[in-house]
Design a protein around this motif. Structure first.
Motif, PDB file in Angstrom:
ATOM      1  N   GLY A 133       7.421 -69.237  27.795  1.00  0.00           N
ATOM      2  CA  GLY A 133       8.619 -69.309  26.966  1.00  0.00           C
ATOM      3  C   GLY A 133       8.677 -70.588  26.157  1.00  0.00           C
ATOM      4  O   GLY A 133       8.173 -71.628  26.570  1.00  0.00           O
ATOM      5  N   GLY A 134       9.260 -70.512  24.982  1.00  0.00           N
ATOM      6  CA  GLY A 134       9.416 -71.674  24.122  1.00  0.00           C
ATOM      7  C   GLY A 134       8.155 -72.028  23.357  1.00  0.00           C
ATOM      8  O   GLY A 134       8.065 -73.079  22.728  1.00  0.00           O
ATOM      9  N   TYR A 135       7.161 -71.145  23.398  1.00  0.00           N
ATOM     10  CA  TYR A 135       5.900 -71.450  22.723  1.00  0.00           C
ATOM     11  C   TYR A 135       6.078 -71.437  21.210  1.00  0.00           C
ATOM     12  O   TYR A 135       6.803 -70.644  20.642  1.00  0.00           O
ATOM     13  N   PHE A 136       5.368 -72.330  20.559  1.00  0.00           N
ATOM     14  CA  PHE A 136       5.221 -72.338  19.110  1.00  0.00           C
ATOM     15  C   PHE A 136       3.791 -72.790  18.838  1.00  0.00           C
ATOM     16  O   PHE A 136       3.173 -73.461  19.676  1.00  0.00           O
ATOM     17  N   PRO A 137       3.218 -72.426  17.703  1.00  0.00           N
ATOM     18  CA  PRO A 137       1.839 -72.805  17.410  1.00  0.00           C
ATOM     19  C   PRO A 137       1.628 -74.319  17.538  1.00  0.00           C
ATOM     20  O   PRO A 137       2.413 -75.108  17.036  1.00  0.00           O
ATOM     21  N   GLY A 138       0.589 -74.673  18.264  1.00  0.00           N
ATOM     22  CA  GLY A 138       0.278 -76.079  18.477  1.00  0.00           C
ATOM     23  C   GLY A 138       0.868 -76.675  19.740  1.00  0.00           C
ATOM     24  O   GLY A 138       0.546 -77.793  20.117  1.00  0.00           O
ATOM     25  N   LYS A 139       1.739 -75.931  20.421  1.00  0.00           N
ATOM     26  CA  LYS A 139       2.363 -76.458  21.640  1.00  0.00           C
ATOM     27  C   LYS A 139       1.313 -76.589  22.743  1.00  0.00           C
ATOM     28  O   LYS A 139       0.480 -75.718  22.931  1.00  0.00           O
ATOM     29  N   GLU A 140       1.379 -77.689  23.463  1.00  0.00           N
ATOM     30  CA  GLU A 140       0.491 -77.938  24.591  1.00  0.00           C
ATOM     31  C   GLU A 140       1.354 -78.324  25.781  1.00  0.00           C
ATOM     32  O   GLU A 140       1.815 -79.452  25.877  1.00  0.00           O
ATOM     33  N   SER A 141       1.598 -77.381  26.666  1.00  0.00           N
ATOM     34  CA  SER A 141       2.477 -77.665  27.808  1.00  0.00           C
ATOM     35  C   SER A 141       1.960 -77.093  29.120  1.00  0.00           C
ATOM     36  O   SER A 141       2.248 -77.627  30.180  1.00  0.00           O
ATOM     37  N   HIS A 142       1.206 -76.009  29.068  1.00  0.00           N
ATOM     38  CA  HIS A 142       0.728 -75.319  30.264  1.00  0.00           C
ATOM     39  C   HIS A 142      -0.797 -75.211  30.208  1.00  0.00           C
ATOM     40  O   HIS A 142      -1.340 -74.642  29.259  1.00  0.00           O
ATOM     41  N   PHE A 143      -1.445 -75.752  31.230  1.00  0.00           N
ATOM     42  CA  PHE A 143      -2.899 -75.731  31.264  1.00  0.00           C
ATOM     43  C   PHE A 143      -3.414 -75.184  32.583  1.00  0.00           C
ATOM     44  O   PHE A 143      -2.770 -75.310  33.620  1.00  0.00           O
ATOM     45  N   LYS A 144      -4.600 -74.608  32.512  1.00  0.00           N
ATOM     46  CA  LYS A 144      -5.337 -74.151  33.683  1.00  0.00           C
ATOM     47  C   LYS A 144      -6.652 -74.922  33.685  1.00  0.00           C
ATOM     48  O   LYS A 144      -7.318 -75.002  32.650  1.00  0.00           O
ATOM     49  N   VAL A 145      -6.983 -75.508  34.829  1.00  0.00           N
ATOM     50  CA  VAL A 145      -8.210 -76.287  34.969  1.00  0.00           C
ATOM     51  C   VAL A 145      -9.093 -75.632  36.020  1.00  0.00           C
ATOM     52  O   VAL A 145      -8.637 -75.328  37.119  1.00  0.00           O
ATOM     53  N   ILE A 146     -10.334 -75.415  35.648  1.00  0.00           N
ATOM     54  CA  ILE A 146     -11.355 -74.957  36.589  1.00  0.00           C
ATOM     55  C   ILE A 146     -12.378 -76.082  36.632  1.00  0.00           C
ATOM     56  O   ILE A 146     -12.997 -76.403  35.613  1.00  0.00           O
ATOM     57  N   ILE A 147     -12.516 -76.702  37.781  1.00  0.00           N
ATOM     58  CA  ILE A 147     -13.402 -77.851  37.915  1.00  0.00           C
ATOM     59  C   ILE A 147     -14.271 -77.692  39.160  1.00  0.00           C
ATOM     60  O   ILE A 147     -13.780 -77.374  40.236  1.00  0.00           O
ATOM     61  N   VAL A 148     -15.563 -77.914  38.966  1.00  0.00           N
ATOM     62  CA  VAL A 148     -16.544 -77.826  40.043  1.00  0.00           C
ATOM     63  C   VAL A 148     -17.215 -79.183  40.139  1.00  0.00           C
ATOM     64  O   VAL A 148     -17.792 -79.662  39.165  1.00  0.00           O
ATOM     65  N   SER A 149     -17.098 -79.806  41.304  1.00  0.00           N
ATOM     66  CA  SER A 149     -17.653 -81.155  41.453  1.00  0.00           C
ATOM     67  C   SER A 149     -17.972 -81.483  42.908  1.00  0.00           C
ATOM     68  O   SER A 149     -17.260 -81.058  43.816  1.00  0.00           O
ATOM     69  N   GLU A 150     -19.009 -82.277  43.091  1.00  0.00           N
ATOM     70  CA  GLU A 150     -19.382 -82.768  44.424  1.00  0.00           C
ATOM     71  C   GLU A 150     -18.357 -83.773  44.954  1.00  0.00           C
ATOM     72  O   GLU A 150     -18.310 -84.020  46.156  1.00  0.00           O
TER      73      GLU A 150
END
Length: 102
Positions: free
Chosen positions: A29-46
């Motif tokens: 909700g509240g999205y507009f082009p260019g908005k950066e508020s919600h991210f998903k991170v997939i990270i694989v590390s030792e």
């Protein structure tokens, strides 16, 4: 540098063998082009060796701390794996109840 780039830069300090930073803001909700508020991170590390899930998340939060605030990143979904655990696919994100209806 946008938030996605800043987050990627900080997460690279964890020496990932695989890293995906996905901007999921458009599905909320509240999205507009260019908005950066919600991210998903997939990270694989030792660096996650010997750590429980909550400790892995704490490591990610520690490097991303400056970016986690209401005026910057509102939500961060973290999928943190060891290379031996990584199967090449992370769970899909649930749909937001307040997402724009298309």
């Amino acid at each position: 540098m946008n938030l996605e780039q800043q987050l990627t830069e900080r997460l690279n300090t964890l020496a990932p063998s695989h890293l995906e930073v996905i901007n999921e803001s458009a599905g909320h909700g509240g999205y507009f082009p260019g908005k950066e508020s919600h991210f998903k991170v997939i990270i694989v590390s030792e660096v996650f060796a010997g750590l429980r899930l909550v400790q892995r998340h704490q490591k990610v939060y520690a490097v991303a701390a400056e970016l986690l605030s209401p005026s910057k990143i509102h939500a961060l979904a973290i999928h943190a794996y060891l290379p031996s655990e990584w199967q090449g696919e992370a769970p899909t994100s649930p749909e937001c109840a307040h997402a724009p209806k298309v």
